[in-house]
Design a protein around this motif. Sequence first.
Motif, PDB file in Angstrom:
ATOM      1  N   ASP A  24       0.853  -1.197   0.000  1.00 41.42           N
ATOM      2  CA  ASP A  24       0.000   0.000   0.000  1.00 41.42           C
ATOM      3  C   ASP A  24       0.888   1.246   0.000  1.00 41.42           C
ATOM      4  OD1 ASP A  24      -2.261   1.529   0.116  1.00 41.42           O
ATOM      5  OD2 ASP A  24      -2.930   0.829   2.078  1.00 41.42           O
ATOM      6  N   ILE A  26       3.211   4.483  -0.382  1.00 44.29           N
ATOM      7  CA  ILE A  26       4.440   4.754  -1.147  1.00 44.29           C
ATOM      8  C   ILE A  26       5.150   3.440  -1.481  1.00 44.29           C
ATOM      9  CG2 ILE A  26       6.659   5.986  -1.132  1.00 44.29           C
ATOM     10  CD1 ILE A  26       5.349   7.850   1.052  1.00 44.29           C
ATOM     11  N   ARG A  46       1.100  -6.966   6.807  1.00 46.25           N
ATOM     12  CA  ARG A  46       0.459  -7.716   7.895  1.00 46.25           C
ATOM     13  C   ARG A  46      -0.661  -8.604   7.357  1.00 46.25           C
ATOM     14  NH1 ARG A  46      -1.290  -2.672  11.068  1.00 46.25           N
ATOM     15  NH2 ARG A  46      -1.336  -2.016   8.882  1.00 46.25           N
ATOM     16  N   HIS A  47      -1.076  -8.321   6.134  1.00 48.37           N
ATOM     17  CA  HIS A  47      -2.224  -9.026   5.546  1.00 48.37           C
ATOM     18  C   HIS A  47      -1.739  -9.945   4.418  1.00 48.37           C
ATOM     19  CE1 HIS A  47      -4.202  -5.870   7.761  1.00 48.37           C
ATOM     20  NE2 HIS A  47      -3.463  -4.992   7.097  1.00 48.37           N
ATOM     21  N   THR A  88       9.157   0.718   4.308  1.00 43.08           N
ATOM     22  CA  THR A  88       8.167   1.808   4.154  1.00 43.08           C
ATOM     23  C   THR A  88       7.107   1.747   5.251  1.00 43.08           C
ATOM     24  OG1 THR A  88       6.546   0.646   2.744  1.00 43.08           O
ATOM     25  CG2 THR A  88       8.474   1.579   1.641  1.00 43.08           C
ATOM     26  N   ILE A  89       7.354   0.927   6.280  1.00 40.53           N
ATOM     27  CA  ILE A  89       6.368   0.785   7.358  1.00 40.53           C
ATOM     28  C   ILE A  89       6.401   2.033   8.247  1.00 40.53           C
ATOM     29  CG2 ILE A  89       5.860  -0.500   9.486  1.00 40.53           C
ATOM     30  CD1 ILE A  89       6.832  -3.037   7.983  1.00 40.53           C
ATOM     31  N   THR A 147      11.589   7.830   6.126  1.00 48.09           N
ATOM     32  CA  THR A 147      11.513   8.599   7.352  1.00 48.09           C
ATOM     33  C   THR A 147      10.805   9.914   7.024  1.00 48.09           C
ATOM     34  OG1 THR A 147      12.805   9.663   9.074  1.00 48.09           O
ATOM     35  CG2 THR A 147      13.885   9.472   6.939  1.00 48.09           C
ATOM     36  N   ALA A 148      11.007  10.932   7.851  1.00 48.50           N
ATOM     37  CA  ALA A 148      10.351  12.213   7.616  1.00 48.50           C
ATOM     38  C   ALA A 148      11.290  13.333   8.050  1.00 48.50           C
ATOM     39  CB  ALA A 148       9.065  12.289   8.414  1.00 48.50           C
ATOM     40  N   TYR A 164       5.592  11.308  16.885  1.00 52.95           N
ATOM     41  CA  TYR A 164       6.100  11.027  15.536  1.00 52.95           C
ATOM     42  C   TYR A 164       7.523  11.548  15.384  1.00 52.95           C
ATOM     43  CZ  TYR A 164       5.886  10.724  10.353  1.00 52.95           C
ATOM     44  OH  TYR A 164       6.108  10.422   9.029  1.00 52.95           O
ATOM     45  N   LYS A 168      10.872   9.237  14.759  1.00 50.10           N
ATOM     46  CA  LYS A 168      11.658   9.372  13.526  1.00 50.10           C
ATOM     47  C   LYS A 168      13.098   9.810  13.849  1.00 50.10           C
ATOM     48  CE  LYS A 168       8.655   8.200  10.326  1.00 50.10           C
ATOM     49  NZ  LYS A 168       8.880   7.039   9.441  1.00 50.10           N
ATOM     50  N   PRO A 196      10.174  11.065   1.803  1.00 50.11           N
ATOM     51  CA  PRO A 196       9.493  10.978   0.505  1.00 50.11           C
ATOM     52  C   PRO A 196       8.784  12.256   0.062  1.00 50.11           C
ATOM     53  CG  PRO A 196       8.142   9.973   2.208  1.00 50.11           C
ATOM     54  CD  PRO A 196       9.397  10.427   2.884  1.00 50.11           C
ATOM     55  N   VAL A 199       3.109  13.125   0.636  1.00 57.12           N
ATOM     56  CA  VAL A 199       2.592  12.234  -0.410  1.00 57.12           C
ATOM     57  C   VAL A 199       1.161  11.847  -0.055  1.00 57.12           C
ATOM     58  CG1 VAL A 199       3.055  10.096  -1.681  1.00 57.12           C
ATOM     59  CG2 VAL A 199       4.951  11.302  -0.587  1.00 57.12           C
ATOM     60  N   LYS A 202      -2.884   7.125   2.825  1.00 55.20           N
ATOM     61  CA  LYS A 202      -3.798   7.140   3.986  1.00 55.20           C
ATOM     62  C   LYS A 202      -3.112   7.717   5.230  1.00 55.20           C
ATOM     63  CE  LYS A 202      -3.518   2.247   5.446  1.00 55.20           C
ATOM     64  NZ  LYS A 202      -2.333   1.827   4.675  1.00 55.20           N
ATOM     65  N   SER A 204      -1.148  10.347   5.316  1.00 49.88           N
ATOM     66  CA  SER A 204      -1.096  11.814   5.299  1.00 49.88           C
ATOM     67  C   SER A 204      -2.459  12.466   5.062  1.00 49.88           C
ATOM     68  CB  SER A 204      -0.133  12.279   4.196  1.00 49.88           C
ATOM     69  OG  SER A 204      -0.633  11.821   2.956  1.00 49.88           O
TER      70      SER A 204
HETATM   71  N1  LIG Z   1       2.785  10.092   3.167  1.00 47.92           N
HETATM   72  C1  LIG Z   1       3.546  11.112   3.531  1.00 47.92           C
HETATM   73  O1  LIG Z   1       3.221  12.298   3.290  1.00 47.92           O
HETATM   74  C2  LIG Z   1       4.831  10.879   4.267  1.00 47.92           C
HETATM   75  C3  LIG Z   1       5.634  11.993   4.583  1.00 47.92           C
HETATM   76  C4  LIG Z   1       6.835  11.789   5.275  1.00 47.92           C
HETATM   77  C5  LIG Z   1       7.212  10.507   5.609  1.00 47.92           C
HETATM   78  N2  LIG Z   1       6.415   9.436   5.273  1.00 47.92           N
HETATM   79  C6  LIG Z   1       6.866   8.111   5.688  1.00 47.92           C
HETATM   80  O2  LIG Z   1       6.787   7.209   4.614  1.00 47.92           O
HETATM   81  C7  LIG Z   1       6.501   5.885   5.104  1.00 47.92           C
HETATM   82  C8  LIG Z   1       5.350   5.277   4.287  1.00 47.92           C
HETATM   83  O3  LIG Z   1       4.210   6.059   4.485  1.00 47.92           O
HETATM   84  P1  LIG Z   1       2.905   5.983   3.546  1.00 47.92           P
HETATM   85  O4  LIG Z   1       2.467   7.375   3.358  1.00 47.92           O
HETATM   86  O5  LIG Z   1       3.140   5.101   2.388  1.00 47.92           O
HETATM   87  O6  LIG Z   1       1.896   5.313   4.585  1.00 47.92           O
HETATM   88  P2  LIG Z   1       0.802   4.147   4.410  1.00 47.92           P
HETATM   89  O7  LIG Z   1       0.129   4.268   3.096  1.00 47.92           O
HETATM   90  O8  LIG Z   1      -0.021   4.215   5.645  1.00 47.92           O
HETATM   91  O9  LIG Z   1       1.714   2.829   4.390  1.00 47.92           O
HETATM   92  C9  LIG Z   1       2.492   2.483   5.488  1.00 47.92           C
HETATM   93  C10 LIG Z   1       2.645   0.982   5.566  1.00 47.92           C
HETATM   94  O10 LIG Z   1       3.003   0.670   6.905  1.00 47.92           O
HETATM   95  C11 LIG Z   1       2.385  -0.535   7.297  1.00 47.92           C
HETATM   96  N3  LIG Z   1       1.819  -0.336   8.638  1.00 47.92           N
HETATM   97  C12 LIG Z   1       0.917   0.579   9.014  1.00 47.92           C
HETATM   98  N4  LIG Z   1       0.612   0.418  10.329  1.00 47.92           N
HETATM   99  C13 LIG Z   1       1.369  -0.622  10.762  1.00 47.92           C
HETATM  100  C14 LIG Z   1       1.480  -1.281  12.001  1.00 47.92           C
HETATM  101  N5  LIG Z   1       0.714  -0.934  13.038  1.00 47.92           N
HETATM  102  N6  LIG Z   1       2.341  -2.310  12.108  1.00 47.92           N
HETATM  103  C15 LIG Z   1       3.068  -2.675  11.047  1.00 47.92           C
HETATM  104  N7  LIG Z   1       2.965  -2.105   9.818  1.00 47.92           N
HETATM  105  C16 LIG Z   1       2.136  -1.087   9.687  1.00 47.92           C
HETATM  106  C17 LIG Z   1       1.242  -0.831   6.347  1.00 47.92           C
HETATM  107  O11 LIG Z   1       1.431  -2.098   5.768  1.00 47.92           O
HETATM  108  P3  LIG Z   1       0.323  -3.278   5.924  1.00 47.92           P
HETATM  109  O12 LIG Z   1      -0.968  -2.672   6.342  1.00 47.92           O
HETATM  110  O13 LIG Z   1       0.266  -3.874   4.550  1.00 47.92           O
HETATM  111  O14 LIG Z   1       0.908  -4.195   6.928  1.00 47.92           O
HETATM  112  C18 LIG Z   1       1.336   0.264   5.294  1.00 47.92           C
HETATM  113  O15 LIG Z   1       1.353  -0.248   3.984  1.00 47.92           O
HETATM  114  C19 LIG Z   1       6.244   6.031   6.601  1.00 47.92           C
HETATM  115  O16 LIG Z   1       7.415   5.692   7.311  1.00 47.92           O
HETATM  116  C20 LIG Z   1       5.976   7.511   6.776  1.00 47.92           C
HETATM  117  O17 LIG Z   1       6.325   7.986   8.049  1.00 47.92           O
HETATM  118  C21 LIG Z   1       5.239   9.592   4.617  1.00 47.92           C
END
Ligand SMILES: NC(=O)c1ccc[n+]([C@@H]2O[C@H](COP(=O)([O-])OP(=O)(O)OC[C@H]3O[C@@H](n4cnc5c(N)ncnc54)[C@H](OP(=O)(O)O)[C@@H]3O)[C@@H](O)[C@H]2O)c1
Length: 249
Positions: A24, A26, A46-47, A88-89, A147-148, A164, A168, A196, A199, A202, A204
Amino acid sequence: MNTNTITNKDNNFSKNILILGGADGIGFAISKVFEKLNYNIYVTSRHTHENTNNIKYFTLEATKENSWLNFKELISKNNVLFDIIINTIGILHDEKDNIYPEKSIKTLDTNFFMKNIEINSLVSALCIKHMIDFISKSEKTVIAHLTARLGSISDNNIGGWLSYRASKAAQHMIIKTASIELSRNYNKLIVIGLHPGTVSTKLSKPYLRTAKKVFDPDQSAKKLTEVIENLDYEATGKVFDYSGKVIPY
Ligand SMILES: NC(=O)c1ccc[n+]([C@@H]2O[C@H](COP(=O)([O-])OP(=O)(O)OC[C@H]3O[C@@H](n4cnc5c(N)ncnc54)[C@H](OP(=O)(O)O)[C@@H]3O)[C@@H](O)[C@H]2O)c1
């Protein structure tokens, strides 16, 4: 075979990438970029998910040691060394328990703080601890943790989002510390943090209204891949943004 490039430009062989949380957000967009680059792709979630031609899915509860041990057993059967590992977790809020990043320290919730540490920091350490057994000592390899910028202590001018930010920042320390230790025996390994950008995923979604610049996951994934492609060995232990600029700790 050119062993010093990390992206795969030769159709006669395949490199291997592991994407933690790549079903899911990024991580999923990154899997699509590497599919085009002819990689063998290993994704954890996890799924459960259906395998495709190029993508093998594995269930992993990445905060649990036992789950890592089970995963290692399965990976061993595939007889694989990873050229790239991307973690990417991550979490920013907890929709199920209706807890969102703190605007004030007065609203700090112990369970939410510990959950941030477990998922955003501990997983990076467990990933390196367990996956180092699947890394070559002679080929260029990258372990990148998403990371962030908010985890930068020196870039923190407005406060807020304590759990958060702290998790980080701890993740950055894990990256730096592990990179020093591993450079002694793995001199072709680069361990980094990658920001990243903002982005639309879900994670953000609740915060996008006020964001200045928002990427689609595909845009961010392409930029992050370019950063990975251009890394040299001096990069290890550092944190970069999506444009390849170093983010200070
Ligand atoms: N989106 C942004 O704007 C943004 C900005 C800065 C940094 N980031 C960083 O980029 C990374 C990816 O973020 P994303 O935006 O792609 O988020 P995302 O869509 O929520 O994906 C994060 C992934 O983490 C896993 N996850 C979520 N909760 C978890 C839990 N309780 N235990 C284990 N795994 C868990 C999920 O995988 P499953 O559900 O498949 O297990 C999910 O696919 C994160 O580290 C985030 O901090 C994102």
